[in-house]
Design an enzyme around this catalytic site. Structure first.
Site, PDB file in Angstrom:
ATOM      1  N   GLY A 305       0.837  -1.198   0.000  1.00 13.08           N
ATOM      2  CA  GLY A 305       0.000   0.000   0.000  1.00 13.08           C
ATOM      3  C   GLY A 305       0.865   1.239   0.000  1.00 13.08           C
ATOM      4  N   GLU A 306       0.369   2.303   0.594  1.00 14.97           N
ATOM      5  CA  GLU A 306       1.091   3.574   0.693  1.00 14.97           C
ATOM      6  C   GLU A 306       1.252   4.284  -0.646  1.00 14.97           C
ATOM      7  OE1 GLU A 306       4.924   3.060   2.532  1.00 14.97           O
ATOM      8  OE2 GLU A 306       4.119   2.079   4.317  1.00 14.97           O
TER       9      GLU A 306
END
Length: 338
Positions: A305-306
């Site tokens: 993610g991120e």
């Protein structure tokens, strides 16, 4: 700052009226490509990426100098059901890590020459537990969409959106199941690394969320409101703003793609300005990409993610545009054309 919508119906209308790609710029890019010092098609998908990028920037010979990465963070009431291997306070702790420059996305953004900003959204006020009813009121989802809308720099020329929110793979799975159909088991994965018992619980939570929010299956924007989180809505708002500004978008992984898919399902074609940066190791991600007709640029086994997979793909798009705009033509190089 305000945004040009105050209701979900108004947001839907904005999606319907969004600009289209510039056909003349795409045609010009294709003409230029036919004159470059290489065999036709020799750069494969890089050529298609260059055409796509040129069409959205309205320039047959474009360049990329100002990529932007936006990270949105939100907390989910459904985490109280035990759907994550990590506690909810990790969301705020990771936001501090982003702001200090210590996360993977900071390094990937720097490597890509991208400006990174972080937007925590009411971390002290989690969304409601969607197994009991809607995660957000219309006012709350509009507020998050507006934050995403206003976070986009109109001077950016490429956008990646990422997220942080403990519990948000549960939210992404519930949205995907609502808008694409199938069973909760088709869409629910291990996320942060839950064990078999945790996966069973998480799958049941997704099923309970769909039962509690039947309208999510018939209206994708309601799916975002009822099953999503503030960070998912923030990403959706930013992606919609990018379309208005003709800024091409690189989608990240499972959660970003679930949020983005609500736009495409609400108004077909709403993601024409976006490409998929990568195929996540989260099992259902490729199914979402198939559902929105996006072929990933990379497959690196990532599931962080991120915005990390999207940021990694920035240099792929940069390379496509650099080859297209920087290469000499046969005439310029004095090379004999076939």
């Amino acid at each position: 700052m305000t945004a040009p919508f105050t209701t979900l119906d108004g947001f839907r209308d904005l999606l319907k009226s969004a600009p289209s790609a510039d056909a003349a710029a795409k045609s010009g890019a294709q003409d230029r490509n036919g004159q470059l010092t290489k065999p036709p098609g020799a750069l494969g998908r890089l050529e298609d990426l260059a055409f796509w990028y040129a069409s959205w920037r309205g320039d047959a010979r474009p360049s990329i100098s100002a990529p932007q990465v936006l990270i949105f963070a939100g907390n989910h009431g459904v985490t109280a059901r035990g759907v994550s291997a990590f506690p909810a306070e990790v969301t705020a702790q990771m936001v501090l890590n982003f702001e200090a420059g210590g996360a993977a996305i900071n390094q990937l953004s720097k490597a890509a020459g991208a400006e990174l900003t972080v937007h925590p959204i009411e971390l002290d006020r989690p969304t409601q537990d969607f197994t009991q009813g809607p995660a957000m009121s219309e006012e709350e989802v509009i507020a998050a969409l507006t934050i995403g809308w206003n976070a986009v720099d109109p001077k950016a020329d490429l956008l990646v959106t990422g997220e942080m929110g403990i519990g948000n793979t549960t939210s992404g799975a519930a949205i995907a199941c609502a808008i694409f159909g199938g069973e909760p088991t088709d869409w629910t994965g291990r996320g942060t690394g839950v064990d078999d018992a945790g996966l069973t619980l998480k799958t049941q939570v997704v099923a309970d969320g769909l039962t509690a929010n039947p309208g999510a299956k018939t209206d994708a924007l309601q799916a975002l409101r009822c099953l999503g989180g503030r960070e998912l809505a923030g990403m959706a708002g930013a992606i919609a703003r990018a379309r208005k500004e003709r800024i091409p978008v690189i989608l990240d992984g499972f959660i970003c793609s679930a949020a983005a898919a609500t736009l495409e399902k609400a108004v077909p074609g709403a993601l024409d300005h976006a490409v998929a940066g990568h195929a996540s190791a989260e099992a259902a991600h490729i199914a979402i990409l198939n559902g929105i007709n996006k072929a990933p640029l990379l497959s690196m086994g990532m599931r962080l993610g991120e915005g990390s997979g999207g940021a990694l793909a920035i240099n792929i798009v940069k390379s496509a545009v650099a080859c297209h705009s920087g290469m000499a033509t046969f005439a310029e190089a004095g090379v004999a054309d076939s």
